[in-house]
Design a protein around this motif. Structure first.
Motif, PDB file in Angstrom:
ATOM      1  N   ILE A 217       0.837  -1.206   0.000  1.00 46.03           N
ATOM      2  CA  ILE A 217       0.000   0.000   0.000  1.00 46.03           C
ATOM      3  C   ILE A 217       0.863   1.243   0.000  1.00 46.03           C
ATOM      4  CG2 ILE A 217      -1.765   1.256   1.297  1.00 46.03           C
ATOM      5  CD1 ILE A 217      -2.788  -1.419   2.320  1.00 46.03           C
ATOM      6  N   ILE A 218       1.953   1.202   0.723  1.00 47.74           N
ATOM      7  CA  ILE A 218       2.912   2.306   0.723  1.00 47.74           C
ATOM      8  C   ILE A 218       4.125   1.861  -0.083  1.00 47.74           C
ATOM      9  CG2 ILE A 218       4.372   3.774   2.150  1.00 47.74           C
ATOM     10  CD1 ILE A 218       2.387   3.548   4.390  1.00 47.74           C
ATOM     11  N   ALA A 219       4.390   2.538  -1.203  1.00 48.98           N
ATOM     12  CA  ALA A 219       5.489   2.129  -2.084  1.00 48.98           C
ATOM     13  C   ALA A 219       6.833   2.646  -1.587  1.00 48.98           C
ATOM     14  CB  ALA A 219       5.218   2.622  -3.500  1.00 48.98           C
ATOM     15  N   ASN A 220       6.896   3.910  -1.234  1.00 50.76           N
ATOM     16  CA  ASN A 220       8.161   4.522  -0.812  1.00 50.76           C
ATOM     17  C   ASN A 220       8.265   4.497   0.721  1.00 50.76           C
ATOM     18  OD1 ASN A 220       8.714   5.110  -3.507  1.00 50.76           O
ATOM     19  ND2 ASN A 220       7.586   7.064  -3.366  1.00 50.76           N
ATOM     20  N   GLU A 221       9.426   4.215   1.188  1.00 49.26           N
ATOM     21  CA  GLU A 221       9.660   4.174   2.636  1.00 49.26           C
ATOM     22  C   GLU A 221       9.724   5.598   3.179  1.00 49.26           C
ATOM     23  OE1 GLU A 221      13.331   3.022   5.612  1.00 49.26           O
ATOM     24  OE2 GLU A 221      12.987   1.757   3.854  1.00 49.26           O
ATOM     25  N   PRO A 222       9.016   5.911   4.272  1.00 51.15           N
ATOM     26  CA  PRO A 222       9.081   7.268   4.848  1.00 51.15           C
ATOM     27  C   PRO A 222      10.489   7.588   5.335  1.00 51.15           C
ATOM     28  CG  PRO A 222       7.185   6.064   5.698  1.00 51.15           C
ATOM     29  CD  PRO A 222       8.021   5.069   4.961  1.00 51.15           C
ATOM     30  N   VAL A 223      10.768   8.879   5.389  1.00 48.45           N
ATOM     31  CA  VAL A 223      12.095   9.332   5.795  1.00 48.45           C
ATOM     32  C   VAL A 223      12.369   8.987   7.253  1.00 48.45           C
ATOM     33  CG1 VAL A 223      13.610  11.349   5.955  1.00 48.45           C
ATOM     34  CG2 VAL A 223      11.949  11.173   4.091  1.00 48.45           C
ATOM     35  N   TRP A 224      11.351   9.045   8.093  1.00 50.12           N
ATOM     36  CA  TRP A 224      11.536   8.836   9.534  1.00 50.12           C
ATOM     37  C   TRP A 224      11.491   7.367   9.937  1.00 50.12           C
ATOM     38  CZ3 TRP A 224       7.372   6.117  11.055  1.00 50.12           C
ATOM     39  CH2 TRP A 224       6.191   6.254  10.323  1.00 50.12           C
ATOM     40  N   PHE A 225      11.276   6.432   9.004  1.00 51.78           N
ATOM     41  CA  PHE A 225      11.014   5.038   9.357  1.00 51.78           C
ATOM     42  C   PHE A 225      12.235   4.393  10.024  1.00 51.78           C
ATOM     43  CE2 PHE A 225      10.561   0.487   8.305  1.00 51.78           C
ATOM     44  CZ  PHE A 225       9.389   0.242   9.003  1.00 51.78           C
ATOM     45  N   LYS A 226      13.425   4.522   9.412  1.00 49.59           N
ATOM     46  CA  LYS A 226      14.615   3.902   9.971  1.00 49.59           C
ATOM     47  C   LYS A 226      15.012   4.527  11.305  1.00 49.59           C
ATOM     48  CE  LYS A 226      16.615   2.324   5.589  1.00 49.59           C
ATOM     49  NZ  LYS A 226      17.790   2.387   4.698  1.00 49.59           N
ATOM     50  N   ALA A 227      14.796   5.830  11.449  1.00 47.98           N
ATOM     51  CA  ALA A 227      15.125   6.489  12.716  1.00 47.98           C
ATOM     52  C   ALA A 227      14.234   5.978  13.855  1.00 47.98           C
ATOM     53  CB  ALA A 227      14.993   8.002  12.570  1.00 47.98           C
ATOM     54  N   VAL A 228      12.965   5.741  13.536  1.00 47.18           N
ATOM     55  CA  VAL A 228      12.054   5.232  14.566  1.00 47.18           C
ATOM     56  C   VAL A 228      12.384   3.788  14.901  1.00 47.18           C
ATOM     57  CG1 VAL A 228       9.643   4.731  15.089  1.00 47.18           C
ATOM     58  CG2 VAL A 228      10.252   6.858  13.949  1.00 47.18           C
ATOM     59  N   LEU A 229      12.780   3.007  13.900  1.00 47.48           N
ATOM     60  CA  LEU A 229      13.165   1.626  14.189  1.00 47.48           C
ATOM     61  C   LEU A 229      14.442   1.563  15.039  1.00 47.48           C
ATOM     62  CD1 LEU A 229      12.499  -0.157  10.762  1.00 47.48           C
ATOM     63  CD2 LEU A 229      11.104  -0.197  12.829  1.00 47.48           C
ATOM     64  N   ALA A 230      15.369   2.515  14.810  1.00 46.51           N
ATOM     65  CA  ALA A 230      16.592   2.532  15.613  1.00 46.51           C
ATOM     66  C   ALA A 230      16.317   2.991  17.047  1.00 46.51           C
ATOM     67  CB  ALA A 230      17.628   3.443  14.958  1.00 46.51           C
ATOM     68  N   HIS A 231      15.363   3.876  17.201  1.00 40.15           N
ATOM     69  CA  HIS A 231      15.009   4.379  18.545  1.00 40.15           C
ATOM     70  C   HIS A 231      13.488   4.287  18.701  1.00 40.15           C
ATOM     71  CE1 HIS A 231      19.105   5.955  18.950  1.00 40.15           C
ATOM     72  NE2 HIS A 231      18.967   6.423  17.700  1.00 40.15           N
ATOM     73  N   PRO A 232      12.958   3.125  18.979  1.00 40.96           N
ATOM     74  CA  PRO A 232      11.505   2.969  19.079  1.00 40.96           C
ATOM     75  C   PRO A 232      10.956   3.684  20.311  1.00 40.96           C
ATOM     76  CG  PRO A 232      12.599   0.973  19.782  1.00 40.96           C
ATOM     77  CD  PRO A 232      13.674   1.865  19.242  1.00 40.96           C
ATOM     78  N   PRO A 233       9.722   4.130  20.245  1.00 39.51           N
ATOM     79  CA  PRO A 233       9.114   4.803  21.411  1.00 39.51           C
ATOM     80  C   PRO A 233       8.848   3.808  22.529  1.00 39.51           C
ATOM     81  CG  PRO A 233       7.499   4.513  19.679  1.00 39.51           C
ATOM     82  CD  PRO A 233       8.811   4.095  19.098  1.00 39.51           C
ATOM     83  N   LEU A 234       8.659   4.375  23.718  1.00 41.67           N
ATOM     84  CA  LEU A 234       8.405   3.532  24.885  1.00 41.67           C
ATOM     85  C   LEU A 234       7.026   2.896  24.769  1.00 41.67           C
ATOM     86  CD1 LEU A 234       9.741   5.870  27.718  1.00 41.67           C
ATOM     87  CD2 LEU A 234      10.891   3.908  26.668  1.00 41.67           C
ATOM     88  N   PRO A 235       6.900   1.646  25.161  1.00 43.00           N
ATOM     89  CA  PRO A 235       5.582   1.005  25.109  1.00 43.00           C
ATOM     90  C   PRO A 235       4.675   1.545  26.193  1.00 43.00           C
ATOM     91  CG  PRO A 235       7.171  -0.457  26.133  1.00 43.00           C
ATOM     92  CD  PRO A 235       7.959   0.730  25.637  1.00 43.00           C
ATOM     93  N   LEU A 236       3.387   1.433  25.941  1.00 42.30           N
ATOM     94  CA  LEU A 236       2.407   1.893  26.916  1.00 42.30           C
ATOM     95  C   LEU A 236       2.367   0.946  28.108  1.00 42.30           C
ATOM     96  CD1 LEU A 236      -0.529   2.938  24.575  1.00 42.30           C
ATOM     97  CD2 LEU A 236       1.126   4.412  25.701  1.00 42.30           C
TER      98      LEU A 236
END
Length: 280
Positions: free
Chosen positions: A21-40
Motif C-alpha cells: 500500500i505504501i510504495a516509498n519508505e518514509p524518511v523517519w522510518f529507519k530512525a524510529v526503528l533505531a530508537h523505538p518509542p516507549l511502550p504503553l
C-alpha cells in the motif's frame, strides 16, 4: 490509514509497506526503528491476592479448567502505621500534652533524622533531657522493632522514661527560677502577662469614659434655667389689673418683643452667578 496509538505507528507503516500500500519508505522510518518509542503501560490491574479480602470466584475457561479469579476493586488499600496506634494511646493517657505550645516556622526545611537509631537507641534520654511526645512514640516503636520487646511492655517502658525525664526537667527549671529570683535577676514579662496588662488598660479607659460622661451630664445640668424667686409679696388679682391697664391703654413692659419697634429687614439681594466666581 486508520488511527493508531503514537507508539504503534511504525508497526502499522511496516505492515502497509509489506502489503504494497505504501510504495516509498518514509524518511523517519529507519530512525524510529533505531530508537523505538516507549511502550504503553499494561492495562491489567495489579495482583492483589495477598491483600484482597473478598472471596474468590471460579471462572470456567474455554478449555474447561477452572481459574481462581478475584474481583477487581479500584479502591485504594488502607494505609496503616503502627506508630499511629502508639500515638493515639499516648495522647489518651497524656491529654494535656496536646496543649503544650509548639513553634511552627514557615518555609523551614525538614529536620534531619537523629543519628541514634535502631539497636543503638536503648534509652529515651539519648535524644535529650526534655523529650517530646513524638520521641516517646518513636522510642516505643524502636524497642518493639529492633529489640524484640512486646509492644505493651515497650510502650510502658517508654512512658515511664518520658515521665521521669519530664519530672526531672520540671524540678530543675523550678529550682533554677527560684535561684535566679533569689540572686536578684529580672525577667521580662511573658506574653500572658502582657495580655493581662493590655486588658487592664482597656478596662481603665472604660472607667475614664464613664467619668467623662458623668461630667458632661453635670455640665449640661449646670447651665439649666433657674427662676429667681420674687422678693416682694404680690397677690393675684384674678386678671383685674391686666384688664384695667388694657382699658387705660398702658402697654405692658414684660414683653419687649411687643413694645420695641420692629427692625427694618435687610433687602435680600440675589447674587449674579455670571460675574461671581463659584468656589469648589
Amino acid at each position: 490509514m486508520s488511527r493508531r496509538v503514537a507508539s504503534q505507528v511504525h508497526q502499522q507503516v511496516s505492515r502497509l509497506m509489506r502489503g504494497g500500500i505504501i510504495a516509498n519508505e518514509p524518511v523517519w522510518f529507519k530512525a524510529v526503528l533505531a530508537h523505538p518509542p516507549l511502550p504503553l503501560p499494561a492495562k491489567a490491574p495489579p495482583s492483589r491476592t495477598a491483600y484482597d479480602t473478598k472471596p474468590a470466584k471460579d471462572v470456567v475457561s474455554a478449555s474447561g479448567s477452572k481459574k481462581n479469579m478475584r474481583p477487581y476493586d479500584p479502591k485504594p488499600l488502607p494505609i496503616y502505621y503502627l506508630e499511629d496506634d502508639i500515638r493515639r494511646q499516648f495522647f489518651r493517657d497524656h491529654p494535656f500534652e496536646t496543649f503544650r505550645p509548639i513553634t511552627l516556622s514557615e518555609k523551614a526545611g525538614i529536620q534531619e533524622q537523629h543519628h541514634i537509631q535502631g539497636k543503638e537507641w536503648t534509652r529515651l534520654r539519648q535524644r535529650g533531657r526534655n523529650p517530646s511526645p513524638d520521641d516517646a512514640v518513636q522510642f516505643a516503636l524502636n524497642l518493639h522493632l529492633y529489640h524484640e520487646v512486646p509492644l505493651s511492655y515497650a510502650y510502658s517502658r517508654a512512658v515511664a522514661q518520658f515521665r521521669a525525664l519530664r519530672s526531672e526537667h520540671h524540678i530543675a527549671s523550678t529550682m533554677a527560677l527560684l535561684e535566679a529570683d533569689t540572686m536578684g535577676a529580672l525577667f521580662e514579662p511573658s506574653e500572658t502577662t502582657l495580655g493581662f496588662e493590655k486588658e487592664l488598660k482597656s478596662l481603665a479607659t472604660w472607667e475614664r469614659q464613664a467619668e467623662l460622661d458623668e461630667g458632661a451630664m453635670a455640665a449640661r445640668k449646670r447651665w439649666r434655667a433657674i427662676a429667681q424667686p420674687h422678693s416682694e409679696t404680690r397677690e393675684w388679682s384674678r386678671g383685674q389689673q391686666y384688664v384695667r391697664l388694657w382699658k387705660e391703654g398702658v402697654t405692658p413692659k414684660y414683653a419687649p418683643a411687643l413694645t420695641e419697634p420692629e427692625a427694618t429687614p435687610r433687602p435680600h439681594i440675589m447674587p449674579d452667578y455670571k460675574t461671581t466666581p463659584v468656589r469648589r
